[in-house]
Design a protein around this motif. Structure first.
Motif, short mmCIF file in Angstrom:
data_model
loop_
_atom_site.label_atom_id
_atom_site.label_comp_id
_atom_site.label_asym_id
_atom_site.label_seq_id
_atom_site.Cartn_x
_atom_site.Cartn_y
_atom_site.Cartn_z
N THR A 1 12.36 -2.67 11.84
CA THR A 1 12.76 -1.28 11.53
C THR A 1 13.97 -0.83 12.34
O THR A 1 14.77 -0.03 11.87
N GLN A 2 14.11 -1.37 13.56
CA GLN A 2 15.12 -0.85 14.49
C GLN A 2 16.55 -1.07 14.01
O GLN A 2 17.44 -0.30 14.36
N VAL A 3 16.80 -2.10 13.20
CA VAL A 3 18.18 -2.36 12.77
C VAL A 3 18.50 -1.67 11.44
O VAL A 3 19.63 -1.75 10.95
N PHE A 4 17.52 -1.01 10.85
CA PHE A 4 17.74 -0.29 9.60
C PHE A 4 17.68 1.22 9.84
O PHE A 4 18.70 1.86 10.00
N GLU A 5 16.49 1.77 9.90
CA GLU A 5 16.33 3.20 10.13
C GLU A 5 15.03 3.41 10.91
O GLU A 5 13.95 3.50 10.32
N PRO A 6 15.12 3.46 12.24
CA PRO A 6 13.91 3.48 13.07
C PRO A 6 13.25 4.87 13.16
O PRO A 6 13.10 5.44 14.24
N THR A 7 12.86 5.40 12.01
CA THR A 7 12.16 6.68 11.98
C THR A 7 10.76 6.46 11.42
O THR A 7 10.52 5.51 10.67
N VAL A 8 9.86 7.35 11.77
CA VAL A 8 8.49 7.26 11.28
C VAL A 8 8.47 7.39 9.76
O VAL A 8 7.76 6.65 9.06
N ALA A 9 9.28 8.31 9.23
CA ALA A 9 9.31 8.53 7.77
C ALA A 9 9.76 7.27 7.04
O ALA A 9 9.17 6.88 6.02
N ALA A 10 10.80 6.59 7.53
CA ALA A 10 11.30 5.38 6.89
C ALA A 10 10.27 4.25 6.99
O ALA A 10 10.08 3.48 6.03
N ALA A 11 9.59 4.15 8.12
CA ALA A 11 8.58 3.10 8.30
C ALA A 11 7.39 3.34 7.37
O ALA A 11 6.85 2.39 6.79
N LEU A 12 6.98 4.58 7.21
CA LEU A 12 5.86 4.89 6.31
C LEU A 12 6.24 4.61 4.85
O LEU A 12 5.43 4.12 4.07
N TYR A 13 7.49 4.91 4.51
CA TYR A 13 8.00 4.58 3.17
C TYR A 13 7.94 3.07 2.95
O TYR A 13 7.48 2.59 1.91
N SER A 14 8.40 2.31 3.95
CA SER A 14 8.40 0.84 3.84
C SER A 14 6.98 0.31 3.72
O SER A 14 6.71 -0.60 2.92
N LEU A 15 6.07 0.87 4.49
CA LEU A 15 4.67 0.44 4.44
C LEU A 15 4.07 0.72 3.06
O LEU A 15 3.37 -0.13 2.48
N LYS A 16 4.38 1.89 2.52
CA LYS A 16 3.86 2.25 1.19
C LYS A 16 4.34 1.25 0.13
O LYS A 16 3.56 0.77 -0.69
N LEU A 17 5.64 0.92 0.18
CA LEU A 17 6.17 -0.06 -0.78
C LEU A 17 5.54 -1.43 -0.56
O LEU A 17 5.19 -2.13 -1.52
N LEU A 18 5.41 -1.80 0.71
CA LEU A 18 4.85 -3.12 1.03
C LEU A 18 3.44 -3.28 0.47
O LEU A 18 3.09 -4.32 -0.10
N LEU A 19 2.64 -2.23 0.58
CA LEU A 19 1.25 -2.29 0.11
C LEU A 19 1.16 -2.27 -1.42
O LEU A 19 0.12 -2.61 -1.98
N SER A 20 2.24 -1.87 -2.08
CA SER A 20 2.23 -1.84 -3.55
C SER A 20 2.76 -3.14 -4.15
O SER A 20 2.75 -3.31 -5.37
N CYS A 21 3.24 -4.07 -3.30
CA CYS A 21 3.88 -5.29 -3.79
C CYS A 21 2.88 -6.30 -4.32
O CYS A 21 1.77 -6.41 -3.81
N ASN A 22 3.31 -7.02 -5.32
CA ASN A 22 2.52 -8.13 -5.87
C ASN A 22 3.07 -9.41 -5.24
O ASN A 22 4.00 -10.02 -5.76
N PHE A 23 2.50 -9.80 -4.11
CA PHE A 23 3.01 -10.95 -3.36
C PHE A 23 2.89 -12.24 -4.16
O PHE A 23 3.79 -13.09 -4.12
N GLU A 24 1.79 -12.39 -4.85
CA GLU A 24 1.58 -13.62 -5.61
C GLU A 24 2.66 -13.79 -6.68
O GLU A 24 3.26 -14.86 -6.83
N HIS A 25 2.95 -12.71 -7.39
CA HIS A 25 3.99 -12.76 -8.43
C HIS A 25 5.37 -13.02 -7.81
O HIS A 25 6.16 -13.80 -8.34
N ALA A 26 5.65 -12.36 -6.68
CA ALA A 26 6.95 -12.52 -6.03
C ALA A 26 7.17 -13.96 -5.57
O ALA A 26 8.25 -14.54 -5.76
N LEU A 27 6.14 -14.57 -4.99
CA LEU A 27 6.27 -15.95 -4.51
C LEU A 27 6.42 -16.93 -5.67
O LEU A 27 7.20 -17.88 -5.60
#
Length: 307
Positions: free
Chosen positions: A79-105
């Protein structure tokens, strides 16, 4: 909290923990029901974890802890080299949890096979008008299911793109790109402050990023060199040249994103590493040290072999 079904591709149905060096972020994650821990209080990584580093020290500590951890599966978010804010990290976490890892791989594997079996490609969709060729011996980087079947610590970006990088200017570029792309957003990285860069550059880049996220842009490239970036017919090539440091307007990356799941929730105004995995393509300039590394994100673009 039980991990969402889609992330169970990585962790099975075992518990995962959110690790970070921001107490404010960890507090928000705890409210969401996650196990949390401050990285400074750990002697080793939990068996299953998602790590958000808000500082370079925390990033370094993550990999030191990994060395001391015999069994670990960890997704690392710098996070530190992009946007080290709580709001940006929570946004990233939300997207991460919505990802279909199996399909992506799985998609990474098919993209890798296509790139390794052909040398010339046509880009289409989202008004793309471009061609790319790759060197016969060039090695694209991809993350495959077997790479994360056992212990791993992987950057979150690696799950969602297949890419060619050209970080050493003395070596020949593994790809050649010419054409135009519609750009929906940019992503910027500066690994540490550089006093040589012009004052106010960060503000100017932020302004450009916001404009592109609101109005889009048209990017033109000839023989791996950006020749134009227009927003509403206004040219911004000089700003790019200033920002990119010693590499200037020469491309340093060509990537194919495979993350279809985030398309409906993406916010290009947020400088999140998750954005660059969006299904489509992205190009980049800069090395992130002498100047900014800037990714130009063009979603919904298809890459097809020219036979």
């Amino acid at each position: 909290m039980s991990p969402p079904n889609r992330i169970s591709t990585l962790f099975g149905h075992e518990e995962l923990s959110i690790i970070a060096d921001s107490e404010d972020f960890l507090r928000e994650c705890a409210l969401l029901g996650f196990n949390t821990a401050n990285i400074s209080k750990l002697e080793k990584l939990p068996k299953n974890s998602i790590v958000f580093s808000f500082s370079n020290d925390a990033a370094k500590m993550t990999f030191e802890l990994a060395k001391n951890t015999e069994s670990k599966k960890s997704v690392f978010c710098a996070t530190q080299v992009f946007e080290p804010t709580v709001a940006a990290a929570l946004y990233s976490l939300k997207l991460l949890l919505s990802c279909n890892f199996e399909h992506a791989l799985c998609t990474q594997r098919s993209v890798l096979n296509m790139l390794n079996s052909n040398e010339s490609f046509l880009l289409s969709g989202n008004d793309a008008d471009a061609q790319v060729s790759v060197s016969p011996h060039a090695q694209p980087y991809a993350l495959l299911a077997e790479d994360v079947s056992h212990d791993f610590v992987q950057s979150v970006a690696e799950f969602f793109e297949v890419h060619y990088a050209h970080m050493n200017p003395q070596e020949p570029c593994p790809f050649s790109f010419t054409g135009t792309l519609k750009i929906a957003g940019i992503l910027t990285v500066l690994r540490k402050p550089n006093p040589i860069l012009p004052e106010g550059l960060k503000t100017s880049i932020r302004w450009l990023s916001d404009r592109i996220s609101e109005e889009g842009a048209l990017l033109s490239i000839k023989d791996n060199t950006i020749t134009s970036l227009k927003v509403k017919n206004e040219e911004h090539i000089k700003l790019l040249d200033l920002a990119a440091g010693s590499r200037g307007l020469q491309l340093t990356e060509f990537a194919i994103g495979v993350n279809e799941a985030i398309a409906s929730n993406i916010d290009y105004k947020i400088n999140s590493q998750m954005n660059e995995g969006i299904s489509g393509v992205h190009l980049a300039i800069g090395d992130g040290s002498s100047g900014y590394h800037i990714d130009f994100l063009s979603p919904s673009v298809n890459v097809n072999p020219i036979h």
